[in-house]
Design a protein around this motif. Structure first.
Motif, PDB file in Angstrom:
ATOM      1  N   GLN A 106      19.276  -7.221  33.468  1.00 22.09           N
ATOM      2  CA  GLN A 106      19.066  -5.841  33.896  1.00 22.09           C
ATOM      3  C   GLN A 106      18.944  -4.873  32.718  1.00 22.09           C
ATOM      4  OE1 GLN A 106      21.614  -7.809  34.856  1.00 22.09           O
ATOM      5  NE2 GLN A 106      23.580  -6.704  34.878  1.00 22.09           N
ATOM      6  N   LYS A 109      15.567  -3.234  31.991  1.00 21.04           N
ATOM      7  CA  LYS A 109      15.060  -2.122  32.789  1.00 21.04           C
ATOM      8  C   LYS A 109      14.951  -0.862  31.936  1.00 21.04           C
ATOM      9  CE  LYS A 109      15.622   0.189  37.240  1.00 21.04           C
ATOM     10  NZ  LYS A 109      16.417   0.284  38.490  1.00 21.04           N
ATOM     11  N   ALA A 137      12.961 -10.425  34.934  1.00 17.97           N
ATOM     12  CA  ALA A 137      13.256  -9.020  34.655  1.00 17.97           C
ATOM     13  C   ALA A 137      12.154  -8.387  33.814  1.00 17.97           C
ATOM     14  CB  ALA A 137      14.599  -8.899  33.956  1.00 17.97           C
ATOM     15  N   GLU A 141       9.639  -5.267  34.880  1.00 23.81           N
ATOM     16  CA  GLU A 141       9.547  -4.065  34.056  1.00 23.81           C
ATOM     17  C   GLU A 141       8.111  -3.782  33.629  1.00 23.81           C
ATOM     18  OE1 GLU A 141      10.855  -0.724  31.821  1.00 23.81           O
ATOM     19  OE2 GLU A 141      11.683  -1.823  33.528  1.00 23.81           O
TER      20      GLU A 141
END
Length: 344
Positions: A106, A109, A137, A141
């Motif tokens: 995360q 992000k 991820a 993004e």
């Protein structure tokens, strides 16, 4: 330079047939030479050179969680550092390297808002499963998601091919085979890249296969030729060849070669004129010496380097070259004790 390889991959490459995606690793891999002590001005100068030379990607350091400590910029790639560099480029895309465990998936992000266009995820010992959440991820993004399969010299072509299939299944758009220890010969490179290309498949959805050479044996350029002939579509290089161990492929050399022989549209003058890496180049030459050559021949990895240096000081290189010590056995306890992270 063209905008894309194809609409699905969105990878900027030279429009010339046969010219690979070229990625500069001066700041990130060269940081092993100077302890990531690049100043912000040096980092800006290097990124400007990549923009002027029309190099499509510049890897500017590791993405790590902020701790409040005053670490050097390329060691952690915090937003202010990335934003300063992003202001210097229009077509060159910034790249960060991600080592699973140092950040959470995360944490990717918002990275694209700081000018980053690619995340490269390390898959140490072909551990694609651990890398997979970071690939997901990165794609979420809007980044190009790449995987670096480290220590390619230690795995068979079949093992590397299987890892490429797992990385493709996880969504990787580029899969790099890294000659982390600078131990491959051209024939070894050919067999591994061919297996990787076959595993990637020929369709538009399959990943591009890349190659990350090191120059311990003076074979980075020859190995790159072998990789390209075997179907690789992406190559790493650095200014002056600075990097871990025996250094990397020289960026100015491969850019000039591709300009002459593949019709690429690189401008070599900004690379040859840049002086930001001179001190690091001299340090690499003075520090490495015979150590990088012998470590390349013996396939010594970064996490074994302290043991290697101690044994070389005690016994001399001849004893090691004649099989006095086997450095191919992983030494995680030594790595953890000495605080050295396994590199690519």
């Amino acid at each position: 330079m063209g905008d894309t390889v194809n609409a699905d991959r969105e990878l900027p490459v030279d429009s010339a047939v046969g010219s690979p995606i070229l990625l500069d690793v001066t700041l990130r891999d060269g940081g092993y030479v100077n302890g990531h002590s690049w100043t912000a001005d040096e980092a800006v100068s290097i990124v400007r050179a990549m923009e002027a030379a029309r190099v499509p990607y510049a890897e500017v350091g590791y993405l790590r969680t902020a701790t409040g400590e005053a670490l050097n910029p390329s060691e952690r790639c915090e937003p202010d550092y990335l934003e300063v560099l992003a202001a210097e480029v229009r077509r060159t895309r910034l790249v960060v390297m991600v080592r699973p465990g140092e950040v959470a998936p995360q944490d990717l992000k918002g990275v694209s808002s700081t000018g980053v266009g690619m995340a490269r995820v390390l898959a140490s010992r072909l551990d694609v499963d651990t890398a997979a959440p970071y690939i997901e991820a990165a794609r979420a993004e809007g980044l190009t998601a790449a995987v670096n399969l480290t220590h390619a010299s230690r795995f068979s072509p079949a093992e590397l091919g299987a890892a490429v299939r797992r990385a493709a299944g996880a969504g990787a758009q580029i899969v790099y085979l890294a000659d982390s220890n600078g131990s491959l010969y051209p024939r070894d490179t050919t067999s591994r890249i061919r297996a990787a290309v076959e595993a990637a498949g020929a369709g538009p959805d399959g990943p591009v296969i890349g190659f990350h050479p090191h120059d311990n044996l003076g074979l980075a350029f020859a190995n790159t030729f072998a990789a390209l002939d075997a179907g690789a579509g992406a190559v790493d290089a650095s200014l002056g060849g600075i990097g871990k161990g025996g250094g990397n492929l020289r960026l100015e050399l491969i850019a000039a070669h591709l300009t002459v022989h593949a019709g690429a549209d690189f401008s070599v003058d900004p690379l040859l004129r840049n002086r930001s890496t001179i001190t690091a180049q001299l340090r690499m030459l003075s520090d490495a010496g015979g150590r990088s050559l012998v470590s390349g021949l013996l396939d010594v990895s970064l996490d074994q380097s302290l043991l290697f240096q101690r044994q070389a000081a005690r016994h001399g290189y001849d004893v090691l070259l004649r099989g006095g010590i086997d450095f191919r056995t992983p030494a995680p306890a030594s790595r953890e004790r000495d605080g050295i992270a396994a590199g690519e």
